[in-house]
Design a protein around this motif. Structure first.
Motif, PDB file in Angstrom:
ATOM      1  N   ALA A   9       2.667  36.555  95.220  1.00 54.49           N
ATOM      2  CA  ALA A   9       3.557  37.669  95.508  1.00 54.49           C
ATOM      3  C   ALA A   9       3.236  38.773  94.512  1.00 54.49           C
ATOM      4  CB  ALA A   9       5.014  37.244  95.390  1.00 54.49           C
ATOM      5  N   LEU A  10       3.421  40.005  94.946  1.00 54.13           N
ATOM      6  CA  LEU A  10       3.093  41.163  94.112  1.00 54.13           C
ATOM      7  C   LEU A  10       4.327  42.036  93.976  1.00 54.13           C
ATOM      8  CD1 LEU A  10      -0.147  43.275  94.327  1.00 54.13           C
ATOM      9  CD2 LEU A  10       2.070  44.410  94.164  1.00 54.13           C
ATOM     10  N   ILE A  11       4.644  42.438  92.748  1.00 56.99           N
ATOM     11  CA  ILE A  11       5.798  43.290  92.507  1.00 56.99           C
ATOM     12  C   ILE A  11       5.341  44.595  91.841  1.00 56.99           C
ATOM     13  CG2 ILE A  11       6.335  42.139  90.297  1.00 56.99           C
ATOM     14  CD1 ILE A  11       9.320  42.653  90.968  1.00 56.99           C
ATOM     15  N   GLY A  12       5.759  45.710  92.433  1.00 61.13           N
ATOM     16  CA  GLY A  12       5.334  47.030  91.986  1.00 61.13           C
ATOM     17  C   GLY A  12       4.223  47.533  92.882  1.00 61.13           C
ATOM     18  N   PHE A  13       4.582  48.325  93.909  1.00 55.82           N
ATOM     19  CA  PHE A  13       3.590  48.703  94.915  1.00 55.82           C
ATOM     20  C   PHE A  13       3.232  50.185  94.824  1.00 55.82           C
ATOM     21  CE2 PHE A  13       1.985  48.512  99.462  1.00 55.82           C
ATOM     22  CZ  PHE A  13       0.962  47.628  99.159  1.00 55.82           C
ATOM     23  N   GLY A  14       3.000  50.631  93.588  1.00 51.81           N
ATOM     24  CA  GLY A  14       2.461  51.965  93.375  1.00 51.81           C
ATOM     25  C   GLY A  14       0.948  51.939  93.462  1.00 51.81           C
ATOM     26  N   LEU A  16       4.188  46.538  87.841  1.00 50.45           N
ATOM     27  CA  LEU A  16       5.294  47.421  87.513  1.00 50.45           C
ATOM     28  C   LEU A  16       4.928  48.358  86.367  1.00 50.45           C
ATOM     29  CD1 LEU A  16       8.057  44.660  87.520  1.00 50.45           C
ATOM     30  CD2 LEU A  16       7.928  46.554  89.164  1.00 50.45           C
ATOM     31  N   PRO A  17       5.717  49.409  86.118  1.00 52.06           N
ATOM     32  CA  PRO A  17       5.539  50.201  84.896  1.00 52.06           C
ATOM     33  C   PRO A  17       5.583  49.314  83.663  1.00 52.06           C
ATOM     34  CG  PRO A  17       7.023  51.330  86.392  1.00 52.06           C
ATOM     35  CD  PRO A  17       6.777  49.961  86.990  1.00 52.06           C
ATOM     36  N   CYS A  18       4.837  49.688  82.632  1.00 45.82           N
ATOM     37  CA  CYS A  18       4.587  48.747  81.525  1.00 45.82           C
ATOM     38  C   CYS A  18       5.846  48.334  80.777  1.00 45.82           C
ATOM     39  CB  CYS A  18       3.550  49.319  80.562  1.00 45.82           C
ATOM     40  SG  CYS A  18       4.164  50.565  79.420  1.00 45.82           S
ATOM     41  N   TYR A  19       6.881  49.176  80.743  1.00 50.56           N
ATOM     42  CA  TYR A  19       8.080  48.798  80.004  1.00 50.56           C
ATOM     43  C   TYR A  19       8.842  47.670  80.685  1.00 50.56           C
ATOM     44  CZ  TYR A  19      10.745  51.689  83.341  1.00 50.56           C
ATOM     45  OH  TYR A  19      11.312  52.230  84.480  1.00 50.56           O
TER      46      TYR A  19
END
Length: 335
Positions: A8-13, A84-87
Motif C-alpha cells: 500500500a502507498l500513502i501520499g500520492f503527490g 508523505l511530506p517528510c515531517y
C-alpha cells in the motif's frame, strides 16, 4: 510462481506517482492500495516534478482511500510505501511498523535525528523491515562510480564534486522549514547521503549557506572533511536556481568520471582524447530498483544492507551538522 507481496502507498503527490508507476513490472510485489487526503490526487494518472513526468499509472485495480485508518481496516497488505511530506515520515513509519507492516519510506528519513532513532528502535522492537528510499544508492551509474572508488580502478579518488539545484517547490509545506528542512534537508540530502554511502561519516563539515525564501537553508555549498589524505569532497544544493540541474564529477589519479542523470557516465582517461561512455540501457530507474530491492529483502528475510536505516540516520545527522554550520558560519565536528 510464488505469491507476490502486497504493498500500500500513502501520499500520492509527485513522488507517490513515481513510486506507483514502478510497481507494474515488479517481480516480488504488487500495489494494491493508495491513500491521500486529497481525493482529487487519487484520480490523476501521472504527475510531474523536477525529474520530469512520473509516467502513467494504471490504478484500475488499486483500492483508493483518503485515510490510513480506512485503508488498513479494509485492505490486507504486507508493506507500506510512505511518500508523505517528510515531517510525517516518522509518525507513519512508527505507526505502520507497530501495526505489523514492513516500511519503505521516502527520503529524508525524518525531520530530526531523534525521530530517525525512534524509527530504528521500533523496527527492532517489532521485527519489521525498514528502509529509506535514498534513490542514488540504487542508480547503476552511481554504483559503478562507487565500484571505481572501492576498487581503485583509476587510482585514488582525489576530489568529488556534486551539484543538485532547482527552483523552490510550489507546495506550501516545503516553504515551512520546520516541516521540510529547506533545500538542505529535502534536496541536498540526496548528495549528502551518497557521500555518506561512499565514505561514511565525515570528521567535520563546513557549510556556507543562505536563507532566502523559506527561513531554512535554501542555497548552500558544503565541504565534507575526511582524514588528512582523503579526497576533497564538496556538494552544492539550491532551491534558488532558474531550472533543474544535477551533476557529479569525480577526479581520480588516472581519470575523471562525470555523470548527469542516471543513464550514463563519461570517463575521461589521461591518455585518451575522447571519453569512454558507459550507458545503462537497462535497470537505470533507481525508483524501480529500490522497491525491487526492498521487496526481495522482505521475501528473503534479510536486512537491507545496501541502505540500512542506521546509515540513512547518519545522513540526517550529517545534514543537521550542515545546518548548524551554515547558521553559525563555522566548522562543525562529527564524532
Amino acid at each position: 510462481m510464488a505469491k507476490k507481496l502486497r504493498a500500500a502507498l500513502i501520499g500520492f503527490g509527485g513522488m507517490g506517482h513515481f513510486h506507483a508507476s514502478c510497481y507494474a513490472k515488479q517481480k516480488n510485489v504488487e500495489l494494491v492500495a493508495i491513500c491521500d487526503i486529497d481525493k482529487k490526487k487519487l484520480e490523476q494518472e501521472k504527475e510531474a516534478i523536477n525529474l520530469g513526468e512520473s509516467g502513467r499509472t494504471d490504478l484500475s485495480t488499486v483500492a483508493k482511500f483518503t485515510s490510513y485508518e480506512e485503508m488498513t481496516a479494509k485492505v490486507q497488505f504486507d508493506m507500506l510505501d510512505i511518500c508523505l511530506p517528510c515531517y510525517l515520515h516518522a509518525e507513519y513509519a512508527v505507526r505502520a511498523m507497530k501495526d505489523g507492516y514492513h516500511v519503505l519510506c521516502e527520503k529524508p528519513m525524518a525531520r530530526t535525528v531523534q525521530q530517525a532513532d525512534r524509527m530504528i528502535r521500533v523496527a527492532r522492537e517489532t521485527n519489521r523491515k525498514l528502509m529509506i528510499a535514498q534513490c542514488l544508492r540504487f542508480a547503476p551509474n552511481l554504483n559503478k562510480l562507487k565500484e571505481f572508488v572501492d576498487t581503485g580502478k583509476y587510482g585514488r579518488l582525489l576530489r568529488l564534486d556534486m551539484r543538485r539545484n532547482g527552483v523552490l517547490p510550489v507546495q506550501k509545506w516545503y516553504r515551512d522549514p520546520k516541516k521540510s528542512g529547506g533545500a538542505l534537508l529535502d534536496l541536498h540530502l540526496h548528495d549528502t547521503d551518497y557521500i555518506n554511502y561512499l565514505f561514511g561519516m565525515p570528521q567535520a563539515v563546513q557549510t556556507y549557506g543562505v536563507m532566502r525564501d523559506t527561513g531554512g537553508i535554501d542555497d548552500l555549498m558544503t565541504a565534507y572533511m575526511y582524514k588528512r589524505n582523503g579526497p576533497v569532497v564538496n556538494s552544492e544544493g539550491s532551491w534558488c536556481k532558474g531550472g533543474w540541474f544535477c551533476s557529479i564529477i569525480a577526479v581520480f589519479q588516472k581519470a575523471t568520471v562525470e555523470s548527469k542523470g542516471f543513464k550514463e557516465i563519461n570517463i575521461f582517461k589521461l591518455d585518451k582524447a575522447e571519453p569512454e561512455v558507459i550507458k545503462f540501457e537497462k535497470n537505470n530507474d533507481p525508483y524501480f530498483n529500490e522497491i525491487a530491492y526492498f521487496a526481495e529483502c522482505i521475501v528473503k528475510n534479510r536486512e537491507p544492507e545496501q541502505c540500512l536505516p542506521t546509515s540513512t540516520r547518519d545522513s540526517i545527522r550529517i545534514a543537521a551538522a550542515e545546518e548548524r554550520s551554515a547558521r553559525s558560519r563555522r566548522k562543525i565536528s562529527l564524532k
